[in-house]
Design a protein around this motif. Structure first.
Motif, short mmCIF file in Angstrom:
data_model
loop_
_atom_site.label_atom_id
_atom_site.label_comp_id
_atom_site.label_asym_id
_atom_site.label_seq_id
_atom_site.Cartn_x
_atom_site.Cartn_y
_atom_site.Cartn_z
N SER A 105 0.85 -1.19 0.00
CA SER A 105 0.00 0.00 0.00
C SER A 105 0.89 1.24 0.00
N PRO A 106 0.61 2.17 -0.91
CA PRO A 106 1.46 3.36 -0.97
C PRO A 106 1.24 4.31 0.20
N PHE A 107 0.21 4.03 1.01
CA PHE A 107 -0.18 4.98 2.06
C PHE A 107 0.39 4.61 3.43
N TYR A 146 8.27 4.55 2.25
CA TYR A 146 7.05 4.10 1.59
C TYR A 146 7.46 3.28 0.38
N HIS A 148 6.86 3.38 -2.71
CA HIS A 148 7.26 4.01 -3.97
C HIS A 148 8.68 4.57 -3.89
N GLN A 149 9.22 4.62 -2.66
CA GLN A 149 10.58 5.13 -2.53
C GLN A 149 11.61 4.01 -2.70
N PRO C 232 -7.64 3.68 2.70
CA PRO C 232 -6.67 4.62 2.13
C PRO C 232 -6.59 4.51 0.60
N GLU C 233 -6.75 3.30 0.10
CA GLU C 233 -6.67 3.08 -1.34
C GLU C 233 -7.83 3.81 -2.03
N ASN C 236 -8.41 8.71 -2.20
CA ASN C 236 -8.03 9.86 -3.03
C ASN C 236 -9.17 10.50 -3.81
N HIS C 306 -2.48 12.80 3.01
CA HIS C 306 -2.84 11.39 2.93
C HIS C 306 -1.87 10.59 2.08
N ASP C 307 -1.42 11.15 0.98
CA ASP C 307 -0.69 10.34 0.01
C ASP C 307 0.78 10.73 -0.01
N PRO C 308 1.65 9.85 0.49
CA PRO C 308 3.07 10.19 0.54
C PRO C 308 3.66 10.44 -0.86
N ARG C 309 3.06 9.83 -1.89
CA ARG C 309 3.59 10.05 -3.23
C ARG C 309 3.42 11.51 -3.65
N ARG C 311 3.23 14.03 -1.60
CA ARG C 311 4.20 14.82 -0.82
C ARG C 311 5.53 14.86 -1.53
N GLU C 312 5.92 13.72 -2.07
CA GLU C 312 7.22 13.63 -2.69
C GLU C 312 7.28 14.50 -3.95
#
Lengths: 525, 517, 315
Positions: A105-107, A146, A148-149, C232-233, C236, C306-309, C311-312
């Motif tokens: 899960s990416p979260f 996470y 994706h990293q 969480p999925e 979004n 919510h979404d670390p992606r 943030r990045e």
């Protein structure tokens, strides 16, 4: 010895639209002894994954399974409730999936996701230990990341760690290494071998690649005509036919495609616009030079981020270079191209899911380019085809990629990944292009299919002087396919050698890295 | 109900003289008596003593003087100013003593005492500083804090929430008493609710949240009437008021760059015979029955029955008479072909009726008229327009053929209709903004109306005004259709509500509303 | 930081465009505030012209716009012609009323929608039928039915919104809540099918996500899968939808306001447009636009959290 898992009389049907059914398995049996590692080999779309999901108790949607008996550790799984199966998965079975990145899960931080798998008490130390057990050098960093990293290889290691937490008696692995790059593949296989030696659990490994299985398992079962057979590893390799094609020298001095000093840098022009939009740029090109003779097969090889795909997109006319010229058959190409040129220059991508319209049937997908190009009767190349029966051409294109004619009525979602890739190639070939660009187009295919596609391309090259450029990360494969290997690194072609001399002639560090990774692979080919 | 600031004024303020809504005669109000001298040019008003504003400060002749000064100030542009300018020069007001003022008119003026009705007396002690700083317009509005407002009316404002509610409380200093000597008003508090439309009003009334609804439309009236037996609701039908519906022909001569069709239509409208034939084709009884559910009266002239003695009794509303209408048209050179009407030049008679989209009844009227006209073979089309653009076409661009309109006279007295009759009047809608009378009969109306202004003898005035109405009925510059009744609904037990044609309608005697014990 | 600066710049540009458009459209509309006075007997045309001059001496549209911008920057949005009050004070009260109504409606719709949308099995099918039923009934009809039902049952709340002037006692709060129930219910019901649909669709997709399947394959407890993997999925698109909902807080309630006589911004704006009360219209529309921008910003912030992606990428 009592088997850990035994399946008897398993049959499997796929429901298609309009009430049709396809029988995939017709009453086959399988038993895995304690500590035994069994491999399941079969082409893509043969229902391997469905068997695995059936064992897990999470049947694939659309698959109908019947089974006389399914026993695990002496317990009858068929009589268990869904909840009991769930608990069983938690405590006694471990699973590793094909595409490690998407399986997290990416979260949620990795540490959390690993902790989730622990049955009861856990501590951060436990988590870190189990991460370092699977060979992750920096567990602290990994745990706080996470998904994706992380790289695919790291993710797959974590997945293995997760599967091992409950000390399972059976580890199920679905294509554990096929989505990874060659270096990571090798590492994962090594890890699995090590893990098996340490824990001594039984394993069921699924793959389309005999090499992977040979490295991992004690015995291989191959799926053929709905029945599982014992597999006899072929000692002969598939190189002969390739060699014959490559030996055909085509001597023409005028290159069909020439790329001169191609540059593409993101963010330099239209600054205000990029400021407003902030999109993710593709890797840049720093002055690429490349010439391809007619009939030649060139492979542009490089790691991810080297600019391979950007180069392919520039040649195909998707991206516009900021400097440099692309000559096609001696004349420069503009970014906007006439329809005629587009038919000559076809690009095949790895991601077929995205490139095929899921609502159209295969026949419609193949018909579409024909229809578009038939509107221009002046095209010499296509003119002959106007008179010919479209259907005939579609059938021949399907036959060329060895898909049965019945497939023409199916839609992409009903096809396996390999079948979709074949449809994509057929779609490119139906227009008789003179230059074919393949961007990692063979990567997702299983071994047999790769072979048949390569043979097909070879035949087409022989027949009509088709020129190919492969863009790939897989040097070993390209050495078999291509006449010439060009290595790309950081937006430049760093060196280029004929394939036969590549391993001796290569000097650039990037080339050497690729060679190292290739040589580290199990020596079965 | 939607409460206009004029209604608020009538509740919180008082006038010097007041028209009795029942008898239509002028009665004493803040002035307890008055004398006329100098042949009707001078009015001496004697004020009541001991009267106090709602903040407790006394009311004297200075406040009267100040009020007139405000109304006449050319920079303040009070709407009342136009009323107080007689024959081009303003009324002069002089203080005789603390409780006596004298008003000098430039000319003897027929309805001079009626001018004082509705002219609110303002508190000088609060407003004078504002007038000096020219801030009156911005500072002294309904939005001013209630403690800064003071008036002589039966109630004073307690809370104001723009567009939502107005809450008035009893003015403890109110000067009026009932016949038994009890101080008015009877009610301690009156709440006004602002609602978006009449449907919402009816729903809230039916739900028991409102006790009094005025200005009902005929269909709301009918829907509430059904509930009246079950819910002890008393329905009020006050008979025809001063408002009336009319059909306006575009007789404007200044229409720029006319398309051919519009020019043709104007040519027909300019013919007296055509207008007469149209009038004869209209079934006014049907209109009253269908659109107003019988809560209206058919009209012959813009002078409605609410004007009592001023309506010419000789004129009676015409009944629909298609044969006569056809005869008139034939005489005017029109002819029929396959049932359609054509003019003498062979043009098909067709025009567009515009109506305001915000007024349901106008749409219904237009539909009935269209039906009546088709009986003559006239092809008419109805176009509903958003209210402002509809007004713009009628009053400014003059880009229309005929229009269904609703108008209201300012007063039951002939003076209330000056704007409509005079050639240069603001409501001379059929030919707006013309400088010179376009025809002899129009100049005759002009002179008759101007003469009646200064005739003090009531009989003579009546005959002058009758003459105006007779000319109108003969020439028909526009067609008067019907005068809707003044409709309202009152919760059972609330007594003292009486209809009134003049502003502020049924709220006029709000001081005497009371709940049955 | 750059992202934020860019967002602010975008917002300012769109606000400017909105105010310009408002001005242009209103001045293009036929008639003005004084049109109606032309039919008043007893007001002469000179007086009318004088009144027009007094309220707006700068005739040209561009000049008026520039003047408006100048005073708006000083926080002065002018006076309302019809209410003779400063627009700012008029709007602030109405906005509070509308926010109260639509926030209650939005909140209700989301609570109900999440609860119903997360149901499973036969009940989910039932919810789906119910949703399509609600969806097929036009919102005005629904609201009207609600209003008439309340009328029949004599539960129609009285219509004055209590003020804070009277103090915030419990009784006041109760009466306010009583009045809010019906109109906010009407709003919630209108919005409910959208929420349920998105929740259901998001969850269906999320349940099949590879990560969720992996979690199931690892045999994680069901509640943990739901809370930490499925929700969480699915979140979004729901966050974006929520942001849109917040953004339309000021503009979504017009119909309900008119029908229930709720003294909110929508009603005020509608009337102001009809009587051409320009200052109210422009300021009101601007407030709606600001709300919309704020809603989008809120959604972006929530997504960022919510979404670390995301943030990045933002860094």
């Amino acid at each position: 010895m009592k088997p850990v898992l035994s399946i008897q009389e398993l049959s499997l049907d796929y429901r298609l639209s309009k009430g049709k059914q396809v029988r995939v398995l017709r009453g086959t049996s399988l038993a895995i002894g304690q500590g035994e590692a069994v491999g399941l080999l079969g082409p893509s779309g043969s229902g391997k994954t469905s068997i695995l999901r059936f064992i897990l108790g999470m049947p694939s949607p659309g698959a109908e399974t019947r089974c006389a008996a399914l026993q695990f550790e002496g317990r009858d799984l068929l009589r268990m409730t869904a909840r009991e199966r769930h608990t069983l998965r938690r405590n006694r079975m471990g699973v590793i999936f094909q595409d490690p990145l998407s399986r997290f899960s990416p979260f949620r931080r990795i540490s959390r996701q690993v902790q989730d798998v622990f049955p009861r008490r856990y501590s951060r130390i436990d988590t870190l230990r189990c991460l370092s057990d699977v060979g992750l050098a920096d567990p602290e960093r990994i745990a706080s990341s996470y998904s994706h990293q992380l790289s695919g290889g790291e993710c797959q290691r974590i997945a293995i760690a997760q599967a091992l937490v409950s000390e399972p008696s059976l580890l199920l692995a679905d294509e554990p290494s096929s989505a990874l790059d060659t270096v990571a593949q090798r590492h994962i296989l090594d890890l699995l071998i090590k893990v098996r030696a340490q824990h001594g659990m039984a394993m069921l490994v699924i793959s389309h690649d005999p090499a992977t299985l040979l490295a991992l398992v004690d015995r291989i079962l191959v799926m053929r005509d709905g029945i599982l057979y014992d597999y006899d590893p072929p000692r002969s390799t598939l190189r002969g036919s390739q060699r014959s094609i490559r030996s055909k020298e085509i001597e023409t001095e005028v290159p069909l495609l020439e790329v001169r000093n191609l540059r593409l840098q993101h963010g330099s022009s239209r600054r205000w616009r990029s400021w407003l939009e902030s999109h993710q740029p593709h890797p840049a090109l720093q002055g690429v030079n490349l010439a391809v003779r007619p009939g030649e097969c060139v492979a542009v090889v490089g790691g991810s981020g080297s600019g391979k795909s950007t180069l392919a997109r520039c040649i195909a006319g998707i991206d516009a270079p900021q400097a440099g010229v692309i000559y096609f058959a001696g004349s420069p190409l503009l970014h906007t191209r006439p329809l005629l040129l587009r038919a000559h220059l076809q690009l095949i991508l790895q991601d077929t899911v995205g490139s095929l319209n899921p609502r159209l049937t295969v026949a419609q997908i193949l018909e579409e380019p024909l229809r578009i190009h038939q509107r221009r009767p002046t095209m010499s190349h296509i003119q002959s085809s106007v008179q010919k029966d479209t259907k005939d051409r579609i059938n021949r294109a399907l036959a060329a990629v060895s898909l049965p004619v019945e497939y023409s009525e199916r839609c992409p979602p009903q096809l396996s990944g390999g079948e979709r890739q074949r449809v994509a190639i057929a779609r490119a070939l139906v227009l008789h292009p003179s230059l074919l660009l393949l961007d990692e187009a063979l990567t997702g295919l299983d071994h047999e299919l790769q072979q048949s596609v390569l043979e097909l391309l070879g035949a087409l090259r022989a027949q009509m002087g088709l020129t190919c450029i492969h863009f790939s990360h897989d040097l070993s494969q390209m050495l078999l396919v291509a006449d010439r290997i060009a290595v790309m690194d950081e937006g430049r072609i760093v060196e280029s050698h004929p394939a036969a001399e590549f391993s001796r002639a290569a000097r650039h560090p990037a080339s050497l890295r690729l060679l190292d990774a290739m040589l580290a692979k199990p020596e079965e080919r | 109900m939607d409460i206009s600031s004029r209604a608020v004024t009538s509740i919180t303020h008082a006038d010097l003289l007041h028209i009795n809504r029942k008898t239509d005669e002028v009665e004493p109000s803040l002035a307890k008596s008055w004398q006329v001298s100098h042949g009707g040019q001078t009015y001496t008003l004697h004020l009541r003593q001991g009267v106090r504003f709602s903040d407790g400060s006394p009311f004297t002749a200075d406040d009267v003087l100040f009020s007139f000064q405000v109304y006449l100030d050319p920079e303040l542009n009070a709407p009342q100013r136009d009323l107080l300018i007689i024959d081009g020069s303003p009324m002069r007001v002089v203080k005789m003593d603390a409780y006596t003022v004298r008003c000098d008119l430039p000319k003897p003026y027929a309805a001079a005492t009626r001018l004082f009705d509705g002219l609110a007396m303002l508190p000088r002690h609060l407003l004078e500083p504002l007038v000096r700083t020219k801030a009156l317009k911005d500072a002294w509005t309904i939005g001013t804090s209630p403690s800064q407002l003071a008036g002589l009316g039966p109630f004073r404002l307690k809370t104001y929430r723009p567009g939502q509610t107005l809450i008035f409380e009893r003015n403890p200093y109110y000067w009026k008493q009932d016949s038994a000597g009890r101080s008015l008003p009877y009610l301690d508090e009156v709440d006004f609710a602002v609602l978006p439309n009449q449907d919402a009003e009816s729903i809230r009334f039916a739900a028991g949240q409102l006790d009094f609804l005025a200005g009902l439309s005929a269909d709301s009236y009918a829907s509430l009437e059904k509930l009246s037996s079950a819910q002890s609701i008393q329905m009020i039908d006050g008979g025809p008021g001063l408002a009336f519906d009319l059909l306006l022909f575009n007789l404007n001569t200044d229409v720029a760059a006319q398309p051919q069709a519009a020019a043709r239509a104007q040519k027909w409208f300019a013919q007296e015979a055509f207008r007469q034939a149209i009038s004869l084709a209209i079934n006014r009884e049907q209109l009253v029955r269908l659109v107003f559910e019988n809560h209206a009266v058919p009209l012959v002239s813009p002078v409605t029955p609410a004007s009592r003695s001023w309506a010419d009794p000789k004129l009676q509303p015409e009944k629909q008479d298609l044969p006569r209408s056809r005869a008139v048209l034939t005489a005017g050179g029109f002819r029929w072909q396959d049932g359609s009407l054509f003019d003498s030049e062979g043009n098909r008679v067709q025009f567009t009726i515009i109506a305001s989209a915000s007024n349901r009844q106008q749409g219904e009227i237009a539909t009935l008229l269209q039906h009546n006209f088709s009986a003559l073979g006239i092809d008419s089309r109805i176009v509903s327009l958003e209210f402002r653009s509809y007004l713009q076409r009628i009053t400014q661009s003059h880009d229309f053929d005929v229009a269904v309109m609703a108008l209201s006279a300012g007063d039951s007295d002939p003076n209330g209709n000056m704007g409509l009759w005079l050639t240069d009047g603001a409501l001379h809608l059929w030919n707006l903004g013309e400088k010179q009378p376009a025809s002899a009969w129009e100049s005759e109306i002009d002179s008759l109306m101007r003469r009646q202004l200064y005739v003090t003898d009531r009989k003579e005035r009546q005959s002058l005004y009758y003459r105006v109405q007779e000319i109108y009925a003969q020439k028909l510059p526009f067609l008067s259709l019907a005068a809707p009744n003044m409709l309202g609904a009152v919760r059972g037990g609330l007594l003292g509500v009486t209809p009134s044609a003049l502003d502020p309608g049924m709220l006029d005697n709000i001081a005497s509303f009371y709940w049955k014990k | 930081m750059r992202v934020l600066a860019r967002r602010v710049l975008h917002s300012l540009i769109s606000l400017l465009a909105v105010s310009m458009l408002c001005f242009a459209l209103l001045s293009a509309a036929p008639g003005d505030y004084f049109s109606e006075l032309r039919l008043e007997p007893g007001i002469s045309q000179q007086t009318l012209r004088a009144m027009e001059r007094q309220t707006d001496p700068r005739r040209s549209l561009a000049e008026r716009y520039v003047f408006w911008c100048e005073s708006a920057l000083r926080g002065d949005f002018g006076n309302s012609l019809s209410y003779h009050l400063p627009v700012a004070s008029l709007l602030s009260e109405r906005i509070a009323n509308t926010l109260m109504l639509s926030a209650a409606g939005l909140f209700g719709a989301w609570v109900l929608g999440l609860a119903l949308g997360m149901s499973e099995g036969w009940f989910a099918s039932l919810v789906r039928v119910f949703t399509s039923l609600l969806w097929s009934i036009p919102e005005p009809v629904l609201a009207l039915v609600l209003l008439l039902a309340a009328l029949k049952l004599h539960t129609l709340a009285p219509l004055t919104v209590p003020t804070s002037e009277a103090g915030w006692s419990l009784a006041h709060f109760q009466s306010l809540a009583g009045q809010l129930v019906l109109p906010s219910l009407a709003m919630a019901i209108g919005y409910l099918p959208v929420v349920i649909h998105h929740v259901q669709r998001g969850l269906v997709a999320a349940r099949e996500a590879p990560a969720v399947e992996a979690a199931r394959a690892h045999g994680l407890p069901y509640r943990r899968i739901l809370l930490h993997y499925i929700l969480p999925e699915a979140a979004n698109p729901l966050i974006s939808l929520f942001g849109l909902g917040v953004g339309s807080l000021l503009s979504a309630s017009l119909f309900v306001e008119v029908l229930f006589g709720w003294p909110g911004l929508g009603q005020l704006l509608l009337n102001a447009i009809l009587v051409r009360d320009t200052n109210i219209v422009v300021a009101g529309v601007l407030c709606s636009a600001v709300m919309l921008i704020a809603g989008n910003l809120l959604a972006d912030i929530l997504l960022w959290l919510h979404d670390p992606r995301i943030r990045e990428v933002a860094q």
